[in-house]
Write an enzyme that holds these catalytic residues in place. Structure first.
Site, short mmCIF file in Angstrom:
data_model
loop_
_atom_site.label_atom_id
_atom_site.label_comp_id
_atom_site.label_asym_id
_atom_site.label_seq_id
_atom_site.Cartn_x
_atom_site.Cartn_y
_atom_site.Cartn_z
N PRO A 1 0.81 -1.22 0.00
CA PRO A 1 0.00 0.00 0.00
C PRO A 1 0.85 1.28 0.00
CG PRO A 1 -0.46 -1.35 1.97
CD PRO A 1 0.53 -2.10 1.14
N GLU B 1 0.62 -7.41 7.74
CA GLU B 1 1.40 -7.06 8.94
C GLU B 1 2.76 -6.49 8.58
OE1 GLU B 1 0.13 -10.19 8.54
OE2 GLU B 1 -0.84 -10.88 10.39
N ARG C 1 -3.56 -8.10 -20.53
CA ARG C 1 -4.49 -7.76 -21.62
C ARG C 1 -3.85 -6.84 -22.65
NH1 ARG C 1 -6.90 -2.96 -21.00
NH2 ARG C 1 -8.87 -3.44 -22.04
N ASP D 1 -9.62 2.15 -24.86
CA ASP D 1 -9.97 2.00 -23.45
C ASP D 1 -10.21 3.32 -22.75
OD1 ASP D 1 -9.70 -0.68 -23.17
OD2 ASP D 1 -7.66 -0.62 -22.35
C1 J9T Z 1 -0.56 -6.36 1.82
O1 J9T Z 1 -0.71 -5.64 0.63
C2 J9T Z 1 -1.68 -4.71 0.58
O2 J9T Z 1 -2.43 -4.56 1.50
C3 J9T Z 1 -1.75 -3.89 -0.68
C4 J9T Z 1 -0.87 -4.08 -1.73
C5 J9T Z 1 -0.99 -3.27 -2.86
N1 J9T Z 1 -1.93 -2.32 -2.93
C6 J9T Z 1 -2.77 -2.12 -1.92
N2 J9T Z 1 -3.68 -1.14 -2.01
C7 J9T Z 1 -2.72 -2.90 -0.75
#
Ligand code: J9T
Length: 251
Positions: A86, A113, A150, A164
């Site tokens: 994330p 985690e 794709r 697209d």
């Molecule tokens: C554990 O990975 C995630 O929670 C993750 C990975 C990639 N993008 C996200 N929005 C979350």
């Protein structure tokens, strides 16, 4: 194109990679995906892959040794290594197009985690699919595989992704199929006219309209012709007059 995946849950990839367009691409050998179980590099009799965080706190952290053991050979074989996280750079259509040009990708799925910070040094880039946390990087890896595969030549008709949403920086125009009239709403007559130039003009205008209504930020960044700009001014007036259609966020 060959994509390697490093995960603690290889089974999560079974059905999605056997289904629909991506399933067919794999079957036809246009894209190759190899899923590697991180547990195979686990330590000791229990094949342990995680441990408590130094400094305390909740959850477990993936240890660096199994990650290095799994990723290093892929790197040495020439893969562009991507960690799904994330905190990564946001996946966009432009990034998918760039990645589709790589002959080899390795996708590393973390757990929510976390993983030992030293593993970040092993990857070429970190990618996030949006501002939300998931239980693992597996679904993001599948999203990335879908978005990239794709675009590999032959997977879908080229015209299909050239038009697209996002490809030209705008959202796609509305589409209709049979029947001509459904529950009181008719297909716009221009689409039945057989006049290709008129159809193209209508589609461009509706694409601009939808983008202005839903994603005005994209209009700012899109590459627009003089004619597009003229239409944008007209549409802005229409929208300001409340003469928009059922699409309007203001309805
Ligand atoms: C554990 O990975 C995630 O929670 C993750 C990975 C990639 N993008 C996200 N929005 C979350």
């Amino acid at each position: 194109m060959r994509i390697e995946v490093v995960t603690l849950f290889p089974e999560l990839f079974d059905v999605p990679l056997r289904t629909s367009v991506i399933g067919r691409a794999l079957e036809r050998g246009l894209v190759e995906v190899a899923v590697h179980d991180l547990r195979e590099h686990g330590l000791g009799r229990h094949r342990s892959v995680d441990d408590y965080p130094y400094g305390g706190g909740a959850g477990m952290v993936l240890r660096p040794e199994p990650l290095f053991a799994a990723i290093e050979p892929l790197r040495e074989a020439g893969a562009h290594v991507i960690l799904l996280d994330p905190a990564g750079e946001r996946l966009t259509d432009a990034m998918a197009r760039e990645l589709a040009g790589q002959p080899r990708l390795a996708l590393v799925c973390g757990r929510y985690e976390g993983f030992d910070e030293r593993a970040r040094g092993l990857v070429d880039r970190e990618v996030s699919i949006g501002d939300y946390v998931l239980t693992g990087g597996e679904l993001p890896a599948l999203v990335l595989i879908d978005a990239v595969a794709r675009l590999v030549p032959g997977v879908i008709e080229a015209e299909s992704h050239e038009s697209d949403s996002f490809a030209g920086g705008l959202l796609e125009h509305p589409q209709y199929t049979r029947p001509e009239s459904f529950r009181g709403t008719d297909v716009p007559p221009v689409l039945l006219s057989g006049n290709h130039a008129e159809v193209a003009r209508w589609r461009r205008r509706e694409s601009l309209r939808r983008t202005l209504q839903r994603r005005p930020d994209l209009v700012e960044r899109a590459s627009l012709s003089e004619e597009d700009r003229r239409i944008v001014v007209e549409l802005r007036d229409e929208l300001a007059d409340g003469a928009g259609d059922e699409d309007s966020a203001l309805d």
